[in-house]
Design an enzyme around this catalytic site. Sequence first.
Site, PDB file in Angstrom:
ATOM      1  N   LYS A   1      -1.634  -3.973  17.025  1.00 30.51           N
ATOM      2  CA  LYS A   1      -2.410  -2.811  16.575  1.00 30.51           C
ATOM      3  C   LYS A   1      -3.839  -2.821  17.127  1.00 30.51           C
ATOM      4  O   LYS A   1      -4.684  -2.057  16.669  1.00 30.51           O
ATOM      5  CB  LYS A   1      -2.439  -2.779  15.044  1.00 30.51           C
ATOM      6  CG  LYS A   1      -1.046  -2.663  14.425  1.00 30.51           C
ATOM      7  CD  LYS A   1      -1.164  -2.366  12.945  1.00 30.51           C
ATOM      8  CE  LYS A   1      -0.083  -3.046  12.154  1.00 30.51           C
ATOM      9  NZ  LYS A   1      -0.316  -2.915  10.704  1.00 30.51           N
TER      10      LYS A   1
ATOM     11  N   ARG B   1       0.878  -2.619  -0.970  1.00 33.90           N
ATOM     12  CA  ARG B   1       1.499  -1.578  -0.164  1.00 33.90           C
ATOM     13  C   ARG B   1       2.701  -1.033  -0.904  1.00 33.90           C
ATOM     14  O   ARG B   1       3.434  -1.785  -1.539  1.00 33.90           O
ATOM     15  CB  ARG B   1       1.976  -2.149   1.175  1.00 33.90           C
ATOM     16  CG  ARG B   1       0.861  -2.581   2.087  1.00 33.90           C
ATOM     17  CD  ARG B   1       1.471  -3.031   3.395  1.00 33.90           C
ATOM     18  NE  ARG B   1       0.481  -3.211   4.430  1.00 33.90           N
ATOM     19  CZ  ARG B   1      -0.133  -4.362   4.667  1.00 33.90           C
ATOM     20  NH1 ARG B   1       0.126  -5.408   3.927  1.00 33.90           N
ATOM     21  NH2 ARG B   1      -0.994  -4.447   5.655  1.00 33.90           N
TER      22      ARG B   1
ATOM     23  N   PRO C   1      -1.409   4.276  11.279  1.00 26.91           N
ATOM     24  CA  PRO C   1      -1.256   3.732  12.639  1.00 26.91           C
ATOM     25  C   PRO C   1      -0.472   2.414  12.647  1.00 26.91           C
ATOM     26  O   PRO C   1      -0.787   1.503  11.901  1.00 26.91           O
ATOM     27  CB  PRO C   1      -2.696   3.486  13.089  1.00 26.91           C
ATOM     28  CG  PRO C   1      -3.571   4.188  12.105  1.00 26.91           C
ATOM     29  CD  PRO C   1      -2.793   4.255  10.831  1.00 26.91           C
ATOM     30  N   GLU C   2       0.551   2.362  13.465  1.00 20.22           N
ATOM     31  CA  GLU C   2       1.280   1.114  13.671  1.00 20.22           C
ATOM     32  C   GLU C   2       1.282   0.852  15.177  1.00 20.22           C
ATOM     33  O   GLU C   2       0.634   1.572  15.935  1.00 20.22           O
ATOM     34  CB  GLU C   2       2.686   1.216  13.062  1.00 20.22           C
ATOM     35  CG  GLU C   2       2.594   1.554  11.572  1.00 20.22           C
ATOM     36  CD  GLU C   2       3.826   1.232  10.740  1.00 20.22           C
ATOM     37  OE1 GLU C   2       4.694   0.497  11.213  1.00 20.22           O
ATOM     38  OE2 GLU C   2       3.895   1.724   9.601  1.00 20.22           O
TER      39      GLU C   2
END
Length: 251
Positions: A51, A241, A2-3
Amino acid sequence: MPEGDTVWHTAAVLRDHLAGRTLTRCDVRVPRFATVDLTGQVVDEVLSRGKHLFIRVGPASVHSHLKMDGSWRVGKRAVRVDHRARIILEADDIRAVGDDLGVLEVLEREHDADVVAHLGPDPLGKDWDPERAAANLTAHPDRPIGEALLDQRVLAGIGNVYCNELCFVSGHLPTAPVSALADPHRLVSRARDMLWTNRFRWNRCTTGDTRAGRQLWVYGRGGRPCRRCGTRITYDDTGERVAYWCPSCQR
Ligand SMILES: [Zn+2]
């Protein structure tokens, strides 16, 4: 993952189903808020900020953050409820279920903005401010571009997919310093364009080609040929990441 665009879209779908309706069920499955009951209250608005997602109901605001695996599903009663459900809201035949939400809390509506006060400009927000976003991005000249893009205080809503894609279109490695950006305004406007274009899609696309397997420049494409120059896309998954880049197109 989700962004900001996913959260914006999620808010839009929840708004379509719930806004203006009176809740007939409110089941919060988080210990701290398990006794909260918003039954009988009207859902006034649903909004996203970066977000973060807010469902404003009467005097309360249900604040959620999807983090890595969270999602909201909404529809007629058939919407499934299982052990992943953290909250169930119903309004007559409509049911909204928040699964695996990274953050779920019920705030006082008047103060719900406090939890997002630290965020930078939101490319999908009404108050989007590209000047401020560009200034934030370049505030610390030695900071790596990838790190600055992911910092929600710089601009809100960029996650790892857009971060990698934006570095590619900028022609810079995620590890290059922000001072290498010849035109930071152009990069923040591309960030805004990418999120804006994808705000109604669940399958995001940054290349302009929405066909399966062609939607992204570098993200998730390690070992495959760069769409611009054919060089193999490199990746590094040793950090927090995973990063993807083209060693020829990006410096
Ligand atoms: Zn390339």
